[in-house]
Motif scaffolding. Structure first.
Motif, short mmCIF file in Angstrom:
data_model
loop_
_atom_site.label_atom_id
_atom_site.label_comp_id
_atom_site.label_asym_id
_atom_site.label_seq_id
_atom_site.Cartn_x
_atom_site.Cartn_y
_atom_site.Cartn_z
N TYR A 42 0.84 -1.20 0.00
CA TYR A 42 0.00 0.00 0.00
C TYR A 42 0.87 1.25 0.00
CZ TYR A 42 -3.31 3.54 1.62
OH TYR A 42 -4.08 4.68 1.75
N CYS A 43 0.50 2.22 -0.84
CA CYS A 43 1.20 3.50 -0.92
C CYS A 43 0.30 4.59 -0.33
CB CYS A 43 1.54 3.83 -2.38
SG CYS A 43 2.24 5.48 -2.61
N PRO A 44 0.61 5.10 0.88
CA PRO A 44 -0.25 6.12 1.51
C PRO A 44 -0.39 7.40 0.70
CG PRO A 44 1.32 5.20 3.09
CD PRO A 44 1.75 4.73 1.74
N ALA A 45 0.63 7.75 -0.08
CA ALA A 45 0.59 9.01 -0.83
C ALA A 45 -0.45 8.98 -1.95
CB ALA A 45 1.97 9.31 -1.41
N THR A 46 -0.69 7.81 -2.52
CA THR A 46 -1.60 7.72 -3.67
C THR A 46 -2.87 6.92 -3.37
OG1 THR A 46 -0.50 5.72 -4.47
CG2 THR A 46 0.35 7.83 -5.26
N GLY A 47 -2.87 6.14 -2.29
CA GLY A 47 -4.00 5.27 -2.01
C GLY A 47 -4.04 4.04 -2.91
N LEU A 48 -2.91 3.74 -3.55
CA LEU A 48 -2.84 2.58 -4.43
C LEU A 48 -2.10 1.42 -3.77
CD1 LEU A 48 -1.78 4.21 -7.84
CD2 LEU A 48 -4.09 3.68 -7.06
N ALA A 49 -2.45 0.22 -4.15
CA ALA A 49 -1.66 -0.96 -3.82
C ALA A 49 -0.81 -1.28 -5.04
CB ALA A 49 -2.57 -2.14 -3.47
N LYS A 50 0.50 -1.30 -4.85
CA LYS A 50 1.45 -1.47 -5.95
C LYS A 50 2.06 -2.85 -5.90
CE LYS A 50 5.95 0.20 -7.57
NZ LYS A 50 7.12 1.04 -7.23
N GLY A 51 2.09 -3.53 -7.05
CA GLY A 51 2.70 -4.85 -7.13
C GLY A 51 4.16 -4.84 -6.72
N ASN A 52 4.55 -5.77 -5.85
CA ASN A 52 5.92 -5.81 -5.36
C ASN A 52 6.89 -6.27 -6.45
OD1 ASN A 52 5.06 -5.01 -2.84
ND2 ASN A 52 4.91 -7.10 -2.04
N GLU A 53 8.07 -5.69 -6.44
CA GLU A 53 9.09 -6.02 -7.43
C GLU A 53 9.48 -7.49 -7.35
OE1 GLU A 53 12.42 -3.45 -7.21
OE2 GLU A 53 11.24 -1.60 -7.39
N HIS A 54 9.83 -8.02 -8.48
CA HIS A 54 10.32 -9.40 -8.61
C HIS A 54 9.23 -10.44 -8.34
CE1 HIS A 54 14.11 -7.36 -8.76
NE2 HIS A 54 14.06 -7.00 -7.49
N LEU A 55 7.98 -10.01 -8.24
CA LEU A 55 6.88 -10.94 -8.08
C LEU A 55 5.94 -10.82 -9.28
CD1 LEU A 55 6.10 -10.62 -4.26
CD2 LEU A 55 7.40 -12.40 -5.41
N GLU A 56 4.93 -11.68 -9.31
CA GLU A 56 4.06 -11.80 -10.48
C GLU A 56 3.40 -10.49 -10.88
OE1 GLU A 56 -0.07 -14.14 -11.78
OE2 GLU A 56 0.82 -14.45 -9.79
N PHE A 57 3.03 -9.65 -9.88
CA PHE A 57 2.26 -8.44 -10.18
C PHE A 57 3.11 -7.18 -10.21
CE2 PHE A 57 -0.87 -11.33 -8.04
CZ PHE A 57 -1.58 -11.63 -9.19
N ALA A 58 4.41 -7.32 -10.32
CA ALA A 58 5.29 -6.15 -10.44
C ALA A 58 4.87 -5.31 -11.65
CB ALA A 58 6.74 -6.60 -10.59
N GLY A 59 4.79 -4.00 -11.45
CA GLY A 59 4.39 -3.11 -12.54
C GLY A 59 2.89 -2.88 -12.63
N TRP A 60 2.12 -3.49 -11.72
CA TRP A 60 0.66 -3.32 -11.71
C TRP A 60 0.21 -2.69 -10.40
CZ3 TRP A 60 -2.10 -4.47 -16.08
CH2 TRP A 60 -1.45 -5.25 -17.04
N ALA A 61 -0.95 -2.03 -10.42
CA ALA A 61 -1.48 -1.39 -9.22
C ALA A 61 -2.99 -1.35 -9.28
CB ALA A 61 -0.92 0.03 -9.08
N PHE A 62 -3.62 -1.11 -8.13
CA PHE A 62 -5.07 -0.92 -8.09
C PHE A 62 -5.42 -0.05 -6.88
CE2 PHE A 62 -4.36 -4.58 -5.40
CZ PHE A 62 -5.31 -4.50 -4.39
N PRO A 63 -6.55 0.68 -6.95
CA PRO A 63 -6.95 1.52 -5.81
C PRO A 63 -7.27 0.66 -4.60
CG PRO A 63 -8.18 2.09 -7.81
CD PRO A 63 -7.48 0.79 -8.08
N PHE A 64 -6.79 1.09 -3.42
CA PHE A 64 -7.05 0.36 -2.18
C PHE A 64 -7.64 1.34 -1.17
CE2 PHE A 64 -6.11 -2.01 1.71
CZ PHE A 64 -6.49 -3.29 1.33
N PRO A 65 -8.96 1.57 -1.25
CA PRO A 65 -9.59 2.58 -0.39
C PRO A 65 -9.82 2.07 1.04
CG PRO A 65 -11.24 1.53 -1.76
CD PRO A 65 -9.91 0.96 -2.19
N GLY A 66 -10.03 3.02 1.95
CA GLY A 66 -10.39 2.66 3.31
C GLY A 66 -9.23 2.59 4.28
N VAL A 67 -8.10 3.21 3.92
CA VAL A 67 -6.94 3.21 4.81
C VAL A 67 -6.48 4.65 5.02
CG1 VAL A 67 -4.56 2.44 5.19
CG2 VAL A 67 -6.18 0.96 3.97
N PHE A 68 -6.29 5.01 6.27
CA PHE A 68 -5.68 6.30 6.63
C PHE A 68 -4.48 6.01 7.50
CE2 PHE A 68 -5.06 9.61 9.83
CZ PHE A 68 -4.92 10.75 9.04
N LEU A 69 -3.32 6.55 7.13
CA LEU A 69 -2.10 6.29 7.88
C LEU A 69 -1.41 7.61 8.19
CD1 LEU A 69 -0.06 4.18 8.99
CD2 LEU A 69 1.07 4.27 6.75
#
Length: 314
Positions: A42-69
């Motif tokens: 999760y990226c607090p600055a954008t509210g996106l969940a970003k695919g971790n490097e070197h794993l299957e979903f690297a380079g992909w993201a999706f909105p992950f609402p409902g978190v305040f940090l």
């Protein structure tokens, strides 16, 4: 394994049923509980969940609402004082290598029964914490009726399995203060739904672009030998294949609400407890116990007790 009372018999845990910790697994070290591998962060600055490097979903993201940090919600001095005051009271053995202190009403969630019991209010040291919450826009109108302190230690194999917090009694917002060390909140989803992933393009300053900046098919340049432009369309993946890591720095405050509260389970795995960690979680009342609800009067009684800030652990 139930916690055993009494003097010099060594440490005991509060594990029951399928739960276990390093205290009850013994020297044979039975296989530890599944610990999952988070494939998004999760990226607090954008509210996106970003695919971790070197794993299957690297380079992909999706909105992950409902978190305040919010980082550094309290100071180091405040943290030290709070923990010192907590440690003056007993910590009761709990499940999966945790210890706990509860400040709240007596509840039977299975039978949906509730009474004040021996609840005498939230602790005095929480009064300033609750007052500071008012500066957070996401916590407008938040009135805590219960506080639970959980103590995690790597030596006990402390963890908490993926779960939802109850929503018969507790309201939408779950508020937790992370003390003494960093950790990771791991989010997982059992839904049969799919999640739409988008190509994650980084700006020059390293920030992720929000999905709103993507077209239905987004161009992505690869630095191959021929420098060919390839087109990446949004990608659908089963929700069950996605796990999201929310990194919680020491002294940070996290709020889960909306989808992050009701759609995604949250967990803390053993591997993410590197030092002693204390989690202070505050919960509000559900609509059923709030103004206009079926149990409004009982809710008022509990809030009056809670906000006295004269409580001891029950």
């Amino acid at each position: 394994m139930e916690a055993a009372g009494g003097g010099g018999e060594g440490p005991r845990c509060g594990c029951k049923g399928i739960r276990s910790c390093l205290l009850c697994e013994g020297p044979a070290q039975a296989a530890p509980p599944p610990q999952g591998e988070d494939n998004f962060t999760y990226c607090p600055a954008t509210g996106l969940a970003k695919g971790n490097e070197h794993l299957e979903f690297a380079g992909w993201a999706f909105p992950f609402p409902g978190v305040f940090l919010m980082e550094e919600f309290i100071s180091e001095d405040e943290e030290s004082e709070i923990v010192e005051l907590m440690d003056r009271d007993d910590w009761k053995p709990s499940q999966s290598g945790r210890k706990k202190q509860d400040y709240g009403p007596k509840v039977n969630f299975k039978k949906q029964r509730l009474k004040a019991g021996s609840f005498t209010g939230l602790p005095s040291f929480s009064k300033n914490i609750v007052a500071q919450m008012k500066a957070c826009s996401v916590l407008g109108g938040f009135v805590p009726v219960e506080q639970c302190n959980l103590d995690y230690m790597p030596e006990r194999g402390s963890a908490i399995d993926p779960h939802f917090d109850d929503w018969w009694l507790w309201g939408e917002r779950l508020v937790s203060l992370n003390l003494l060390s960093k950790t990771v909140l791991s989010m997982s989803c059992d839904s049969e739904d799919s999640i739409q992933l988008f190509p994650a393009f980084s700006k020059e300053n390293g920030e992720l672009s929000p999905p709103g900046s993507f077209t239905q098919t987004s161009a992505c340049k690869y630095s191959g030998e021929e420098g060919i432009n390839s087109i990446l369309s949004p990608r659908l993946v089963p929700s069950k294949e996605v796990t999201v890591a929310i990194h919680l720095p020491q002294r940070s405050l996290v709020v889960l609400y909306g989808d992050a509260r009701y759609k995604w389970k949250h967990a803390i795995y053993r591997k993410h407890i590197e030092h002693r960690r204390i989690c202070v979680t505050f919960r509000e009342l559900s609509a059923e116990f709030s103004a206009g609800g079926r149990h409004e009067e009982l809710g008022k009684e509990l809030l009056e007790i809670a906000l006295s800030f004269q409580g001891r652990p029950v």
